[in-house]
Design a protein around this motif. Structure first.
Motif, short mmCIF file in Angstrom:
data_model
loop_
_atom_site.label_atom_id
_atom_site.label_comp_id
_atom_site.label_asym_id
_atom_site.label_seq_id
_atom_site.Cartn_x
_atom_site.Cartn_y
_atom_site.Cartn_z
N PHE A 408 0.81 -1.22 0.00
CA PHE A 408 0.00 0.00 0.00
C PHE A 408 0.84 1.27 0.00
CE2 PHE A 408 -2.68 -3.30 1.67
CZ PHE A 408 -3.89 -3.06 1.06
N ILE A 409 0.33 2.28 -0.69
CA ILE A 409 0.85 3.63 -0.54
C ILE A 409 -0.36 4.54 -0.27
CG2 ILE A 409 2.84 3.40 -2.07
CD1 ILE A 409 0.96 5.02 -4.12
N ALA A 410 -0.08 5.75 0.17
CA ALA A 410 -1.18 6.69 0.35
C ALA A 410 -0.74 8.07 -0.12
CB ALA A 410 -1.59 6.73 1.82
N GLN A 411 -1.71 8.83 -0.59
CA GLN A 411 -1.43 10.18 -1.08
C GLN A 411 -2.50 11.12 -0.56
OE1 GLN A 411 -1.59 9.12 -5.22
NE2 GLN A 411 0.63 8.89 -5.40
N PRO A 412 -2.13 12.40 -0.40
CA PRO A 412 -3.18 13.35 -0.03
C PRO A 412 -4.24 13.41 -1.14
CG PRO A 412 -1.07 14.47 -0.39
CD PRO A 412 -0.82 13.03 -0.56
N ILE A 413 -5.47 13.72 -0.78
CA ILE A 413 -6.51 13.81 -1.79
C ILE A 413 -6.30 15.10 -2.57
CG2 ILE A 413 -8.99 14.00 -2.20
CD1 ILE A 413 -9.33 12.49 0.49
N ILE A 414 -6.02 14.95 -3.85
CA ILE A 414 -5.78 16.15 -4.65
C ILE A 414 -7.01 16.47 -5.47
CG2 ILE A 414 -4.42 17.09 -6.55
CD1 ILE A 414 -2.05 15.81 -5.40
N THR A 415 -7.45 17.68 -5.38
CA THR A 415 -8.59 18.09 -6.18
C THR A 415 -8.09 18.32 -7.59
OG1 THR A 415 -9.46 19.15 -4.24
CG2 THR A 415 -10.48 19.72 -6.33
N LEU A 416 -8.40 17.38 -8.49
CA LEU A 416 -7.93 17.49 -9.87
C LEU A 416 -8.52 18.73 -10.51
CD1 LEU A 416 -8.54 13.83 -11.14
CD2 LEU A 416 -6.65 14.70 -9.78
N SER A 417 -7.85 19.21 -11.53
CA SER A 417 -8.40 20.36 -12.25
C SER A 417 -9.72 19.97 -12.89
CB SER A 417 -7.41 20.83 -13.30
OG SER A 417 -7.16 19.81 -14.23
N ALA A 418 -10.53 20.98 -13.18
CA ALA A 418 -11.86 20.71 -13.74
C ALA A 418 -12.00 21.37 -15.10
CB ALA A 418 -12.93 21.23 -12.79
#
Lengths: 480, 305
Positions: A408-418
């Motif tokens: 497992f890895i984890a990443q901050p939740i990134i708000t992708l561009s829209a």
């Protein structure tokens, strides 16, 4: 006349189309003007027409979870994503750099393994990778090219910075949608192209063919190239047929091949014909039952021996999966510095490696704010988005992480561009990503101006994978 | 070309041809049944024989709608029009990389069209139009194959598949003829083979049923005659093998050569002597054998070399 753009409100994210004050960005201004001149009814009609054309053409993918094996068209959004020349130059430099570093890494780990001795990357991480192929140690592919074709997934964060989210260096797909989307959009809606001159995409098959020909065993003059497909039930089968047709090469299944004296042949109506380069869209595990999964019928017995003897080139090479293992990903910037002596052009997303105790603790304590991913999974399967999960789901993942931290890895939740996207009668912002493709021959990386934009069609969703309700957009890369 | 691909092309062409022929047969039978209600039951039974199907139990209750259901829509039988279209499309998917966009979209369009229909959706008044659309698309398929594909080996396998299926259909139609059949029957037979106008132009002043049947069996120029189809197959096989005409390089060429010879040198009197039905049955069986030897020559399960 009411236009579909009238009620567009930029997203609480980096909006590709609009500035903070709601006005279109300069390279979207002409598109905004064109869209303003199109009525909602006309637009709706075009959407229906385009979907009909895609179904008739059979531009479909298979949904595995669906027991009926239904073919579906990948939802295609008519509003193109536009990338300015300067931005593309940046992306393309970053992709090229990354692919060179990943290829050097593969050459090293299957060769001298200096990167491990120099402790740039933990030995156990490499050797525990599900996609590290022991059999490939010491096997040198022609010109040391491992990653003939790659797709690097790129996102844009809240500030508009392009970041690499994921590397795909096994059998990345999506190129057929790029080719078909452009073709359909040009026919169905030529007006959208008014005053733009996006770089053409149709030379991709020829460039791929050139890269594959260059990868042939050195003794071969005019190589015979074939594409190896798992067959008609594979989700990307349509793409395999499209590439074979456009490249003018045979599309073969495992049963069409036979290996005799370490040479690969196709069974033809005129006897056996030698194959020099196989662009295989079959994973390592399935290519040869003698070495890998013994019950696989997708490959052909003896293929690995033929490959090891240098009689056939496999593209991509055997064992590339270790380079796109998600647990290796956090080390790619270090690999770029180590092999190329350069600073990464495109940064990684901040990533926590669960095999490290301190980082694992951080992950377990902050799960609601993180995305947790299985290192061996792809295609949007096997991941947890903390903010959209239940207490039960998080507990399940926590147990799994404690049991096998390496996975497992984890990443901050990134708000992708829209990006503006057709939603019912209106146009609304939806999150997107970007997959450029790179072709490598020897030391030269070709990054054609083709990129696949995926869009999460559900409001607020950050998952763009086609298996998870994603759609696609035509991607226009502008010339200087 | 790949043996698997050749085999799929062969079956794709056969199945599209069969779908077209069956659609025409059902339409023609239904039209004739309107004029000759007394004989309709017999003609529908004949249609099942031509299609190679068992007669369903509900035949006695409603011959027309039962036939439509069984011969056109029943996908479980593998012999119906809808099943043939499905198989053809399945074959096309497997060789999609070999097809032009035009040919692929034609097969895919035919499939999407037929899959979207049902006896209920078509309705009693829509049958003829529906069958007509199938025929039109199947014929467009043939035209697109000829006009957009290179006439190389792949095309020869399509030609062989189409010609074998066509010859089988003509032989099965002829096999159903009885000596005491009235003129409306042999007119139906001509229509089922698309031969009404070509025969009208070719016939003598005092034409009789026997002459029509001989035309369907032996015409050197009518594209659905047994003789014409056998010639097509023979030529395609020789182009594939490179053997000179009149010789043979393998068992399939030998089989096609024999059929051609027996048709080239037969006349109306021979048909009368043997009986049209028996003659058609014998040639039909030989064509089936030819089909098997083409399969073993070109699509072997274990390659020879």
């Amino acid at each position: 006349m009411r236009s579909i753009l009238d009620r567009y409100a930029p997203a609480p994210a980096f909006d590709e189309f609009a500035e903070a004050d709601g006005r279109p960005r300069p390279h979207y201004a002409e598109l905004a003007a064109t869209l303003a001149g199109i009525s909602a009814a006309d637009f709706r009609h075009r959407v229906t027409t385009v979907n009909g054309v895609l179904l008739q053409r059979g531009v479909t993918f298979t949904v595995y979870a669906d027991a009926r094996g239904t073919e579906r068209i990948l939802p295609f959004d008519l509003i193109p994503r536009i990338i300015a020349a300067s931005e593309w130059a940046h992306i393309s430099r970053g992709v090229s750099q990354r692919v060179r570093a990943l290829n050097a890494f593969l050459k090293d780990v299957y060769g001298e393994a200096k990167v491990l001795r120099d402790r740039i990357i933990p030995r156990t991480l490499v050797y525990s990778s599900e996609h590290f192929e022991r059999e490939a140690i010491g096997v040198r592919p022609p010109h040391d090219t491992y990653i003939h074709v790659s797709g690097i997934d790129i996102i844009r964060d809240a500030h508009g910075e392009y970041l690499v989210l994921e590397d795909n260096v096994r059998t990345p797909s999506g190129i057929s949608y790029v080719l078909e989307n452009r073709d359909v959009l040009k026919r169905a809606f030529p007006r959208l192209f008014d005053r733009y001159d996006p770089l053409p995409v149709d030379d991709y098959p020829q460039r791929l063919r050139n890269a594959l020909a260059a990868a042939a065993p050195p003794s071969v003059g005019d190589p015979t190239i074939a594409i190896l497909t798992p067959g008609i039930y594979n989700s990307a089968y349509f793409e395999h047929t499209l590439l074979a047709r456009r490249m003018g090469v045979e599309l073969v299944e495992g049963t069409d091949l036979i290996v005799r004296d370490n040479i690969v042949y196709m069974k033809t109506t005129r006897g056996l014909q030698r194959v020099d380069v196989l662009y295989r869209r079959v994973d390592d595990d399935y290519i040869d039952p003698l070495y890998f999964k013994a019950d696989s019928t997708l490959g052909v017995s003896g293929l690995f021996d033929a490959y090891r003897s240098g009689n056939v080139t496999l593209a991509n090479a055997v064992g590339t999966g270790v380079a796109d293992d998600k647990a290796i990903y956090p080390y790619v910037p270090a690999l770029i510095r180590y092999y190329l002596g350069e600073e990464p052009v495109l940064r990684n997303v901040e990533t926590f490696d669960c095999s490290d105790p301190a980082q694992r603790d951080h992950v377990l304590r902050n799960m609601p704010f993180l995305v947790v991913k299985r290192t061996a999974a792809s295609g949007g399967y096997g991941m947890l988005i903390g903010s959209h999960s239940t207490v039960g789901e998080r507990a399940e993942f926590a147990d799994a992480i404690n049991a096998n931290p390496r996975d497992f890895i984890a990443q901050p939740i990134i708000t992708l561009s829209a990006h503006p996207t057709v939603v019912g009668e209106e146009i609304a912002p939806r999150h997107i990503d970007l997959r450029p493709f790179a072709l490598l021959s020897g030391d030269t990386v070709d990054v054609p101006a083709v990129a696949f934009t995926r869009v999460a069609l559900r409001e607020g969703s950050l998952v763009v994978n086609s298996s998870q309700g994603g759609g696609s957009k035509d991607t226009w890369i502008l010339a200087d | 070309m790949l043996s698997r691909v050749a085999e799929s092309l062969y079956w794709m062409a056969r199945n599209v041809e069969r779908a077209e022929d069956l659609a025409r047969l059902i339409d023609v039978t239904a039209m004739r049944a309107v004029d000759h209600a007394d004989d309709a039951g017999e003609r529908w039974l004949s249609a099942y024989n031509i299609a190679g199907m068992d007669v369903p139990e509900s035949h006695g209750l409603s011959a027309r709608s039962t036939a439509l259901e069984a011969i056109v829509f029943d996908v479980d039988s593998r012999l119906s029009v809808a099943a043939c279209v499905r198989i053809a499309r399945q074959n096309a998917v497997g060789v999609r990389a070999e097809l032009t966009t035009e040919v692929w979209e034609c097969v895919n369009g035919l499939y999407l069209f037929v899959e979207a229909q049902s006896p209920r959706a078509v309705g009693p008044d829509g049958v003829s139009t529906f069958l007509r659309s199938i025929r039109d698309t199947a014929q467009a398929f043939g035209g697109l194959c000829d006009a957009t594909l290179a006439h190389d080996d792949a095309w020869e396998f399509l030609r062989i598949g189409r010609s074998i299926e066509r010859a089988r259909m003509t032989s099965r139609v002829l096999r159903e003829i009885r000596d005491d059949d009235g003129p409306h029957v042999w007119q139906l037979v001509l229509e089922a083979c698309c031969a009404t106008a070509p025969f009208a132009r070719a016939r003598s002043q005092s034409s009789d049923p026997a002459e029509a049947l001989a035309f369907l069996a032996l015409s050197p120029v009518f594209p659905r005659s047994l003789r014409f189809c056998a010639r097509q197959i023979d030529r395609a096989l020789h182009r594939l093998s490179g053997a000179p005409a009149g010789t043979f390089a393998d068992t399939s060429e030998r089989a096609s050569g024999r059929i051609c010879a027996s048709l080239d040198f037969a006349g109306q009197a021979d048909l009368a002597r043997e009986g049209t039905s028996e003659f058609a049955d014998r040639i039909g069986a030989q064509i089936d054998e030819l089909g098997s030897s083409i399969v073993s020559t070109y699509f072997p399960r274990v390659p020879v070399r």
